[in-house]
Design an enzyme around this catalytic site. Structure first.
Site, short mmCIF file in Angstrom:
data_model
loop_
_atom_site.label_atom_id
_atom_site.label_comp_id
_atom_site.label_asym_id
_atom_site.label_seq_id
_atom_site.Cartn_x
_atom_site.Cartn_y
_atom_site.Cartn_z
N VAL A 70 0.84 -1.19 0.00
CA VAL A 70 0.00 0.00 0.00
C VAL A 70 0.88 1.24 0.00
O VAL A 70 1.80 1.35 0.81
CB VAL A 70 -0.92 0.03 1.25
CG1 VAL A 70 -1.73 1.32 1.31
CG2 VAL A 70 -1.85 -1.17 1.26
N CYS A 71 0.59 2.15 -0.93
CA CYS A 71 1.29 3.44 -0.91
C CYS A 71 0.27 4.52 -1.16
O CYS A 71 -0.93 4.24 -1.26
CB CYS A 71 2.44 3.48 -1.92
SG CYS A 71 1.92 3.54 -3.63
N SER A 72 0.70 5.76 -1.27
CA SER A 72 -0.27 6.84 -1.36
C SER A 72 -1.10 6.75 -2.65
O SER A 72 -2.30 6.91 -2.61
CB SER A 72 0.40 8.20 -1.20
OG SER A 72 1.56 8.27 -1.97
N GLY A 87 -0.30 4.17 -5.27
CA GLY A 87 -0.20 2.86 -5.91
C GLY A 87 0.78 2.83 -7.07
O GLY A 87 1.02 1.80 -7.67
N ALA A 95 -3.73 3.72 -0.92
CA ALA A 95 -4.28 3.63 0.43
C ALA A 95 -5.81 3.66 0.39
O ALA A 95 -6.48 2.97 1.16
CB ALA A 95 -3.72 4.76 1.29
#
Length: 106
Positions: free
Chosen positions: A9-11, A13, A41
């Site tokens: 998960v990142c801000s 993707g 996220a």
């Protein structure tokens, strides 16, 4: 060995998609059956509801969300951690894969 499902998960993707590719390559080289994918996220809850995730790894830029995610995933038995910043920065798929597998206990 059962397939291990690893969600990053990142801000947005985007930054983790290259890391996913490198992790998939490392898994293939080691003959590890893994489903590795990245989401933003905001899409994480959707994926947690619809996929059988074993490990959730947070990108360093969203590490502040760890406690929030812990409340949602720990009751489901999903391992959670933040990706090592050095491994993330160097896009070291092998190291991040090792981190995920260690967490999953597989």
């Amino acid at each position: 060995m059962a397939k291990t499902t690893i969600m990053l998960v990142c801000s947005a993707g985007m930054s983790t998609s290259l890391l996913v590719t490198k992790m998939q390559k490392a898994a293939a080289e080691k003959d590890i059956d893994a489903d590795i994918f990245a989401v933003s996220a905001s899409d994480a809850d959707n994926n947690l509801a619809n996929k059988n995730v074993d490990v959730l790894l947070l990108g360093p830029q969203v590490r502040f969300m760890k406690d929030d995610f812990a409340k949602r995933v720990e009751p489901k038995g999903i391992a959670l951690d933040v990706i090592n910043m050095t491994d993330y920065g160097m896009m070291n798929g092998e190291k991040v894969l090792e981190q995920a597998l260690k967490l999953s206990g597989k």
